[in-house]
Write an enzyme that holds these catalytic residues in place. Sequence first.
Site, PDB file in Angstrom:
ATOM      1  N   ASP A 253       3.850 -14.480  11.638  1.00 41.00           N
ATOM      2  CA  ASP A 253       2.607 -14.971  11.036  1.00 41.00           C
ATOM      3  C   ASP A 253       1.531 -13.883  11.136  1.00 41.00           C
ATOM      4  OD1 ASP A 253       0.189 -16.218  10.537  1.00 41.00           O
ATOM      5  OD2 ASP A 253       0.720 -18.065  11.587  1.00 41.00           O
TER       6      ASP A 253
ATOM      7  N   GLU B 141       0.839  -1.219   0.000  1.00 41.35           N
ATOM      8  CA  GLU B 141       0.000   0.000   0.000  1.00 41.35           C
ATOM      9  C   GLU B 141       0.867   1.260   0.000  1.00 41.35           C
ATOM     10  OE1 GLU B 141      -3.446  -0.221   2.511  1.00 41.35           O
ATOM     11  OE2 GLU B 141      -3.670   1.958   2.500  1.00 41.35           O
TER      12      GLU B 141
HETATM   13  C1  MEV Z   1      -6.429   2.702   4.448  1.00 42.40           C
HETATM   14  O1  MEV Z   1      -5.626   1.604   4.138  1.00 42.40           O
HETATM   15  C2  MEV Z   1      -6.561   2.852   5.945  1.00 42.40           C
HETATM   16  C3  MEV Z   1      -7.536   3.916   6.428  1.00 42.40           C
HETATM   17  O2  MEV Z   1      -8.818   3.732   5.822  1.00 42.40           O
HETATM   18  C4  MEV Z   1      -7.631   3.779   7.922  1.00 42.40           C
HETATM   19  C5  MEV Z   1      -8.705   4.621   8.562  1.00 42.40           C
HETATM   20  O3  MEV Z   1      -9.729   4.908   7.927  1.00 42.40           O
HETATM   21  O4  MEV Z   1      -8.520   4.934   9.755  1.00 42.40           O
HETATM   22  C6  MEV Z   1      -7.079   5.293   6.048  1.00 42.40           C
END
Ligand code: MEV
Length: 437
Positions: free
Chosen positions: A295, A85
């Site tokens: 894990d 990500e």
């Molecule tokens: C995205 O990978 C994670 C978020 O959606 C977490 C959140 O909403 O607190 C940004």
Amino acid sequence: MTQPISGFSKKSKAEKIEWLAANYLQNTPNAVETLRKYWNEDAAVQQLHDDFIENTLSNYYLPFGIAPNFLINNSMYALPMVTEESSVVAAASNAAKFWLERGGFKAEVISTEKNGQIHFNFFGSEKDMEAFFEEVKPKLIESIQSIEKNMKARGGGLLGLSLVDKSHILDGYFYIHATFETLDAMGANFINSCLEQIAHTFETEAKDFELFQKKETYPEVVMSILSNYVPECLVRAEVSCKLDELTTKQYDGKQFAEKFVRAIEIAKTETRRAVTHNKGIMNGVDAVVLATGNDFRAVEAGVHAYAARNSYYGSLTHAKIEADSFTFWIEVPLAVGTVGGLTSLHPLTKLAFEILQKPNAKELMKILAVAGLAQNFAAVRSLVTTGIQKGHMKMHLMNILNQLQASKEEKNEAVRYFTEQAVSHSAVVEFLEKTRK
Ligand code: MEV
């Protein structure tokens, strides 16, 4: 239709690829080349990876990045992170820097107990079962002496055995609850070996127990397995500062803190928000769990069960304002290891431990909790101020450019252009069309 194949695992890697290409990838001309392209050029390293699982054909790359500037209990860390990500490492680094200037993170391990169960059927008298369990307990403990030897010598091992009667919920269902200290090992193999031996001794000894013999009713083991629910293996991490220290050019510290605390309250109240909120926490935790060869499925399962421990699913983080101070903290169960498993096998995992200054399991628990807290701070801060898309899409820009096969020059120009402009897929397409004209 593809015919079933038997003895597949016995085939050589080349034969497996050939079979796959002939049966599923007939219309993918570069398939074999793609699989081969990701082989490690060092045959020994490739063999190591081949041996991790069955039927390895190639390696699947994920970026291995680093988030520096984490001040944890007054020591500086750079966190190795493995994730696909785009914004995760950037967000972690950002939060680390922010808290570095405000005293850093404090973390403490609350408890380190792991557990497992021997689930069994018993349709006789509960009193008889209790009597048998008390009688057989020393023998159960004795039966794992050789399995426990090394762990015990290091100060760990079986902590306790207790009988749990669940027959009021499921007819005839009981289990033996076993608790363990596994020190720096995650302990899955150790725990499961102990449980299987205890189960065997339990069933064997039951055959000779007089009360069972009289009624010809014996316990029958259904399964023996560790639990990934580890609420007794807990770690806490925290940040705090004065409200005015939260003030930036964009917002006032007090207003920001109030909105931030409100966001946490919402995540504590509403499951739909809590799941996404906790997913953001796990963006940080999992990335370090993966980098350290632990894990992540076990960690994920345990963490989410913990988030639902009060009969509803809520936030794993907490925040409060008291007088002029803001405190933000996390409490999570994390059963991880720094020895055994992949930790000393995967070359990059070994390196991750070097980067982390060779932590023991307790130190790793603290680092992971901090990674989760930092990630959550970055996400919630964006959410209650600018929204996440601005930062997220900036980080995603390179992926879009790569998808659109932008050249190096086009990428450089795009990065310059999108410093001031909002990134979206269509905006990048438009930008490239214009520059290519
Ligand atoms: C995205 O990978 C994670 C978020 O959606 C977490 C959140 O909403 O607190 C940004």
